[in-house]
Design a protein around this motif. Structure first.
Motif, PDB file in Angstrom:
ATOM      1  N   UNK A  41       0.701  -1.623  -0.417  1.00 47.58           N
ATOM      2  CA  UNK A  41       0.148   0.175   0.088  1.00 47.58           C
ATOM      3  C   UNK A  41       0.874   0.966   0.347  1.00 47.58           C
ATOM      4  N   UNK A  42       2.413   0.764   0.520  1.00 46.35           N
ATOM      5  CA  UNK A  42       2.609   2.341   0.517  1.00 46.35           C
ATOM      6  C   UNK A  42       3.466   3.070  -0.897  1.00 46.35           C
ATOM      7  N   UNK A  43       3.655   1.407  -1.700  1.00 45.75           N
ATOM      8  CA  UNK A  43       3.385   1.808  -2.907  1.00 45.75           C
ATOM      9  C   UNK A  43       3.280   2.096  -3.635  1.00 45.75           C
ATOM     10  N   UNK A  44       1.777   1.835  -3.324  1.00 47.94           N
ATOM     11  CA  UNK A  44       0.669   2.187  -4.187  1.00 47.94           C
ATOM     12  C   UNK A  44       0.779   3.580  -4.444  1.00 47.94           C
ATOM     13  N   UNK A  45       0.732   3.746  -2.646  1.00 43.09           N
ATOM     14  CA  UNK A  45       0.553   5.035  -3.071  1.00 43.09           C
ATOM     15  C   UNK A  45       1.514   6.147  -3.316  1.00 43.09           C
ATOM     16  N   UNK A  46       3.038   6.011  -3.224  1.00 46.02           N
ATOM     17  CA  UNK A  46       3.474   6.492  -3.355  1.00 46.02           C
ATOM     18  C   UNK A  46       3.792   6.912  -5.907  1.00 46.02           C
ATOM     19  N   UNK A  47       2.815   5.845  -6.672  1.00 43.40           N
ATOM     20  CA  UNK A  47       2.772   5.723  -7.373  1.00 43.40           C
ATOM     21  C   UNK A  47       2.045   6.446  -7.852  1.00 43.40           C
ATOM     22  N   UNK A  48       0.748   6.418  -7.706  1.00 43.58           N
ATOM     23  CA  UNK A  48      -0.538   7.094  -7.359  1.00 43.58           C
ATOM     24  C   UNK A  48      -0.049   8.901  -7.234  1.00 43.58           C
ATOM     25  N   UNK A  49       0.307   8.727  -6.631  1.00 42.36           N
ATOM     26  CA  UNK A  49       1.283  10.571  -6.116  1.00 42.36           C
ATOM     27  C   UNK A  49       2.027  10.690  -7.820  1.00 42.36           C
TER      28      UNK A  49
END
Ligand SMILES: Cc1cc2nc3c(=O)[nH]c(=O)nc-3n(C[C@H](O)[C@H](O)[C@H](O)COP(=O)(O)OP(=O)(O)OC[C@H]3O[C@@H](n4cnc5c(N)ncnc54)[C@H](O)[C@@H]3O)c2cc1C
Length: 484
Positions: free
Chosen positions: A366-374
């Motif tokens: 979920x941390x990586x997913x949020x970074x990609x989302x940004x």
């Protein structure tokens, strides 16, 4: 539905051709207004130099120009859509507001509230399928349930399309253009980026309908080789249309129609059908999100929520190094540099970096997913979540948890000559094709002769892959115990 006056609210469908809502409005009413709302709830938290806003801004200009060519124009507002759209609908006195359906959970919730607010004023809200060929309930298993494995889903998708070719029919706009409400003489100019609170700048890739079409025409010339070239990040092997699909500056029906024609007349080689499969992955993940909205916060497979990811200050440092491309694994660092500097990352590298974060560093997907989302220009909840859960093995039809990408062999295989790494990690540019994938294995004096000192010019690896792999297998053992 026959109306005299209607409003088309554009969201992630920024084009004026083959457009379901625009077509319906123009065929059912003789005074069609168009609006786009810069949603302050979405824009306010973004950095002021967000590349996606520049893309949207340029695409809005292109949409307005096309609507004006057709005799209409685009009203552009800023604020909360739930306030702005009903107020504009009242100002214009329209009978209905039409949109192309958006399937993300927050959008579904917002649209339900919009329908209520408009109904309270005696107006209709009509949401039409446009963004996908098939919605969540249109491709089902024999037991009438949703698929959770891609290949049978794809086969059923293709079968359904073969039995309903009219699904791909275009929604024409031009021939009904006489029904656009003409622009008033005092129509304000479109707001500049500064006026909506953002720094001026160019979009990250050719924007708008014409940008999408030029990129698609270029890709069509290369499509026959897609099956081979798509895995090599240094090659121009993929379409790069994801941003256009995200913001609807192209039409999915148009893309699928073209791919199918090229398959039928042989011009697309094997590449056209491989590419069509990728477009079906997009619909698969949209279906998964719509059918299983818990995936936004949890693993698709609940047993995987028992995994204990690394946390605390050490994990935070590892995460920061991954974000900034300082892992010491050249392919991972090159990919993160590409993402940070351009907003794009090649699909092979999304898999490699996501696998590295979750399975080499043990950090929650979920941390990586949020970074990609940004960072991603093409960020889309369904595909991003699906891709992350695939790489972390927590998703449906995911990479099995005991299959762990080796970042060095991935690099040797998919960037064999090191061209991609040299472009994005110039500190390693002098290394040979053999040395560049794992510089810590090269003798220090050889590196020094080439001007590279590890720890000074380029980091030592954050973790040793073999040991990290072992830890991951232990971490995921909980799944074996928890799974039925
Ligand atoms: C961890 C991870 C995160 C991802 N996040 C996103 C995201 O936020 N937005 C996004 O659009 N794609 C995402 N993808 C899917 C894929 O990487 C991109 O769609 C692709 O790299 C975009 O490049 P392209 O347009 O040149 O693709 P092409 O290879 O030309 O493919 C054509 C289109 O098919 C769709 N597509 C291709 N591969 C996939 C896939 N694996 N899943 C779903 N759709 C696909 C996209 O719409 C793409 O534009 C992610 C994949 C992974 C592994």
């Amino acid at each position: 539905m026959n109306m005299s006056n209607s409003l088309v609210w554009f969201r992630r469908d920024l084009r004026a051709f083959d457009h379901a809502a625009l077509h319906r409005a123009l065929t059912a009413s003789n005074r069609v207004h168009c609006v786009f709302v810069y949603d302050s709830g979405i824009l306010d938290p973004l950095p002021r130099d967000d590349r996606r806003v520049r893309f949207i801004h340029a695409s809005i200009a292109s949409l307005d120009a096309e609507l004006r060519r057709l005799g209409g124009h685009l009203i552009v507002r800023q604020g909360r859509p739930l306030e702005v759209v009903p107020a504009l609908a009242a100002e214009l006195g329209v009978e209905a507001v039409l949109v192309c359906a958006d399937y993300e959970p927050e959008a579904v919730e917002r649209d339900a509230q919009m329908a209520e607010r408009l109904a309270a004023d005696g107006r209709k809200f009509l949401s039409l399928k446009d963004q996908v060929v098939f919605e969540k309930d249109e491709v089902l298993t024999l037991a009438k349930g949703p698929f959770s494995v891609f290949t049978p889903y794809k086969n059923a998708w293709l079968k359904r399309l073969a039995s309903m070719p009219e699904t791909l029919a275009s929604y024409p706009v031009d021939q009904y253009a006489h029904n656009f409400a003409p622009p008033p003489l005092d129509a304000p100019a479109l707001p500049s980026l500064e006026e909506i609170g953002f720094a001026p700048g160019e979009p990250p890739l050719p924007a708008g309908m014409e940008g999408a079409e030029a990129m698609f025409e270029d890709f069509v010339r290369r499509i026959a080789d897609y099956g081979r070239a798509r895995d090599f990040p240094a090659q121009d092997g993929t379409s790069r249309l994801s941003v256009h699909l995200r913001f609807g500056t192209t039409s999915i029906r148009h893309l699928v129609r073209t791919a199918r024609q090229m398959m039928e007349n042989g011009a697309g080689g094997t590449g056209a059908s491989v590419w069509l499969s990728e477009l079906i992955w997009r619909e698969f993940y949209a279906m998964i999100l719509a059918r299983h909205p818990h995936v936004v916060h949890q693993s698709f497979k609940p047993a995987f929520d028992a995994i204990e990811w690394e946390s605390g200050m050490d994990a935070d440092e590892l995460f920061a190094a991954w974000c900034e491309g300082r892992t010491g694994y050249p392919l991972v660092d090159a990919a993160m540099a590409q993402l940070n500097r351009t907003g794009f990352m090649h699909n092979r590298l999304r898999m490699v970096t996501a696998s590295f974060l979750t399975k080499d560093l043990g950090i929650d997907w979920r941390r990586g997913e949020r970074y990609f989302a940004l960072k991603l220009n093409d960020y889309e909840l369904a595909s991003n979540n699906g891709g992350w859960q695939w790489a972390a093995s927590t998703g449906c039809d995911a990479q099995p948890w005991f299959r762990i990408f080796n970042p060095v062999s991935q690099s040797q295989r998919f960037d064999a000559h090191g061209e991609f790494i040299r472009e994005w990690v110039p500190a390693l540019a002098s290394l040979s094709a053999k040395e560049i994938h794992a510089p810590w294995l090269v003798a220090q004096d050889v590196l020094a002769d080439k001007g590279v000192v590890l720890g000074r010019d380029y980091p030592f690896p954050l973790v040793e892959h073999g040991a990290a792999r072992k830890r991951t297998l232990e971490r995921f053992a909980v799944v074996k115990k928890a799974a039925p």
